[in-house]
Design a protein around this motif. Structure first.
Motif: not given
Ligand code: SF4
Lengths: 463, 186
Positions: A41, A133, A201, A233, A410, A427, A429, B20, B22-23, B27, B68-74, B93-95, B99
């Motif tokens: 990131t 996260s 949230n 958060r 990955m 996770r 997912f 999320d 990831d969908q 990754a 939701c899930g990861s913070s990835r801005e991707h 989701a917050d992040i 983003n």
């Protein structure tokens, strides 16, 4: 500032201390004490700095490591050109901008949320961010720690500050003591099952109560780690003697008189008597059982001996379909293909010791692939010193080099489409551990029990 | 940042709750060091079955707790690169929300009743077009009904005036230096 009229929470105290500016109608400018960086990131953030001709405001407050796309096979041979380019880019960025990097050749390298605490970088009362996260993990030390996006990574690199809206507060109090065979992982899975994947949230969760106080630091990290899976958060546990004992003498912890002064300050951090939270939730530890998720989000978890629920929503129907499971049936006894013990949730020494208790003197069931991946080189060395690696190998599990590995798949460590994995990561997912793969999240005990029996098993029978 | 004031578009529905990151972008596509080109892999594993990649709608109509899930801005880069300018959902989701705003992708959180209405109307009419007015932070439905959505004043100013958050932060240099001086360890 020294005599607050209202009792404050741990969060209030850290927040207030770190607000640099707060203009009307704007989010607060919050100072960041520690910024952790990894290869996935950060490249876009460093590129942004270059494009603007900016440097790092305080390079000594940023620490980098490589974990997500790194190999875990012996010799660390990178087979993937893109991954190699990403790792090389981080190394170059760290050299160019003067950032300490625990790179591929470092014997202190590991998952970012494992090495921060173990190097003593993570300390009570700090603000800590990372483009990841699960930064919430560091909240176990009473630090306000949260995940940010890459744009924010760039903001922190350039200004050592972030723009933040003040979050709300949620207390999760866990009374009583965890029964035998029930771990911190089970506790947090139960919390998420209770409040839902969006139950946190907008909030910072503070975990309180006797059951939390009784946890060691590693278990507290497991709990805080998954705060984000409830949408929060950050997660927090107030620092106490357990915290100070863990931190004392660590490489970057204060020493001598500085240490005494730091501990005296840290003792002021816990929430004041009578401090109020926006929302409080109470759980009884005694009533908890080993938990396992059956679905495709971390909130879809059940006590391991329960039958699967009915499909109560479209999301659950979708999860049942993806997981190829039937509502109302038991999950215990369900055959599995892969077991993964590791990740920033459960890749620390205490987690490996738990798994080893089950593996000791047993064999991995025929046809089950089992990976044990330490969270860092320090964890790996410690495990080897204790002979845990022998237990894993003798059982027929693979003992790997540190990294995120099959948590995010990955780096080539992944499950195949249609396979079932019991995983100690965070996770479940769809496709998280490999395209089409199906994940049951559980504790190291439950994962190890699945490995040796070849099916979903209550670990308490094997203790 | 590019200014965003009015978005007018048809809707591309993806009516699944708790989608999320990831969908949104699996990754395996995160090994890039740039931020462009990610749109090609947006919802890579959901194409056809759940996500209609042939639609040129600029607004995604999504379910509860989107991102939701990861913070990835991707995830946001992928949506924006694909061409999306806004996402309408009951909640985010917050992040993800933070983003999105940094990239000019407008998260429009609407009440459940409005969401149900939009979902039903879109099911009837694939050409259904809505308008998002960022300055007023309202969503204008096809019958001209105007419903407000929450957008904090700072985020709105950043969008409509093209304010860059990093520039804003850097204007606080003096206060940051003061804070550091106050907290310098003796
Ligand atoms: S172990 Fe998993 S959750 Fe933790 S930092 Fe690595 S990829 Fe993220």
């Amino acid at each position: 500032m020294k005599s607050p009229t209202l009792p404050q929470t741990l969060f209030d105290k850290i927040w207030q201390e770190h607000v640099v500016a707060h203009d009307d109608g704007c989010p607060a400018v919050l100072y960041v004490d520690l910024h952790l960086v990894h290869e996935v990131t950060s490249p876009q953030a460093f590129a942004g700095l270059r494009a603007r001709g900016l440097g790092l405001r305080r390079p000594e407050k940023t620490v980098a490591t490589m974990d997500h796309s790194t190999p875990t096979t012996p010799g660390l041979v990178i087979v993937d050109d893109q991954a190699r380019a990403q790792l090389q880019q981080l190394a170059k960025n760290c050299v160019d901008f003067g950032v300490q990097c625990y790179g591929l050749d470092s014997d202190q390298r590991g998952i970012v949320h494992v090495i921060g605490p173990e190097l003593g970088l993570t300390q009570p009362g700090m603000t800590i961010v990372c483009g990841d996260s699960h930064t919430a993990t560091h909240g176990a030390f009473g630090a306000l720690a949260f995940g940010i996006g890459s744009s924010e990574v760039e903001h922190v690199l350039a200004t050592q500050c972030l723009l933040q809206k003040r979050p709300t507060s949620l207390e999760v109090r866990v009374d009583g003591m965890l029964p035998r065979g029930v771990t911190a992982k089970d506790l947090i899975l139960a919390v998420i099952a209770r409040i839902g994947v969006d139950g946190g949230n907008g909030a910072v969760i503070e975990y309180t109560g006797d059951a939390i106080r009784a946890l060691d630091m590693e278990a507290r990290m497991t709990v805080c780690n998954m705060s984000i899976e409830a949408g929060a958060r950050a997660g927090l546990v107030a620092p106490d003697d357990t915290t100070y004992q863990y931190l004392a003498k660590r490489q970057f912890a204060p020493k001598g008189a500085d240490w005494e002064r730091a501990v005296a300050n840290w003792r002021q951090l816990p929430s004041d008597e009578g401090a109020e939270y926006d929302v409080s939730v109470v759980l009884d530890a005694q009533a908890l059982q080993p938990m396992i998720t059956w679905g495709t989000n971390p909130g879809q978890g059940i006590p391991i001996n329960d039958n699967l629920p009915d499909a109560r929503s479209g999301a659950e129907e979708k999860a049942f379909k993806y997981m190829a499971l039937e509502p109302g049936k038991p999950l215990v006894g369900h055959p599995i293909d892969v077991v993964f013990v590791g990740s920033c949730t459960n890749g620390r020494i205490a987690d490996l010791r738990q798994a080893a208790r089950i593996f000791d003197g047993r064999r991995v069931a025929t046809g089950v692939r089992t990976l044990v991946v330490p969270g860092s080189y320090a964890v790996k060395r410690q495990a080897e010193a204790e002979g845990l690696d022998r237990i894993f190998r003798d059982a027929g599990a693979e003992w790997r080099e540190p990294g995120c590995s099959m948590c995010i798949a990955m780096n080539g460590d992944q499950i195949e489409a249609g396979q079932y994995a019991v995983s100690t990561s965070n996770r479940n997912f769809e496709g998280r551990q490999g395209r089409g793969g199906r994940t049951f999240l559980a504790s190291p005990l439950t994962a190890a029990a699945a490995a040796v029996t070849g099916k979903v098993t209550d670990p308490r029978a094997l203790l | 940042m590019k200014k965003v004031e009015i978005i007018r578009s048809r809707l591309n529905p993806l009516l699944v709750d708790d989608v999320d990151t990831d969908q949104i972008i699996p990754a395996r596509f995160l090994k890039t060091i740039g931020r462009v080109g990610l749109g090609a892999n947006l919802f890579a594993d959901w194409r056809g079955a759940r996500f209609d990649a042939s639609s040129d709608a600029r607004i995604l109509l999504a379910g509860n707790n989107f991102g939701c899930g990861s913070s990835r801005e991707h995830a946001v880069w992928a949506l924006a690169d694909f061409g999306f300018q806004a996402v309408i959902a009951p909640s985010f989701a917050d992040i993800f929300q933070a983003n999105a705003l940094k990239n000019g992708l407008v998260p429009v959180a609407v009440e459940a009743a409005v969401h149900r209405h939009l979902v039903a109307a879109r099911a009837q009419d694939a050409e259904l077009t809505v308008r998002i007015d960022v300055r007023k932070s309202t969503l204008v439905l096809p019958d001209q009904e105007e419903v407000p959505f929450p957008l904090d004043p700072f985020a709105r100013r950043c969008l409509t005036d093209g304010i860059d958050e990093l520039d804003y932060l850097r204007q606080h240099e003096g206060q940051i230096a003061e804070w550091e001086a106050r907290h310098a360890r003796g």
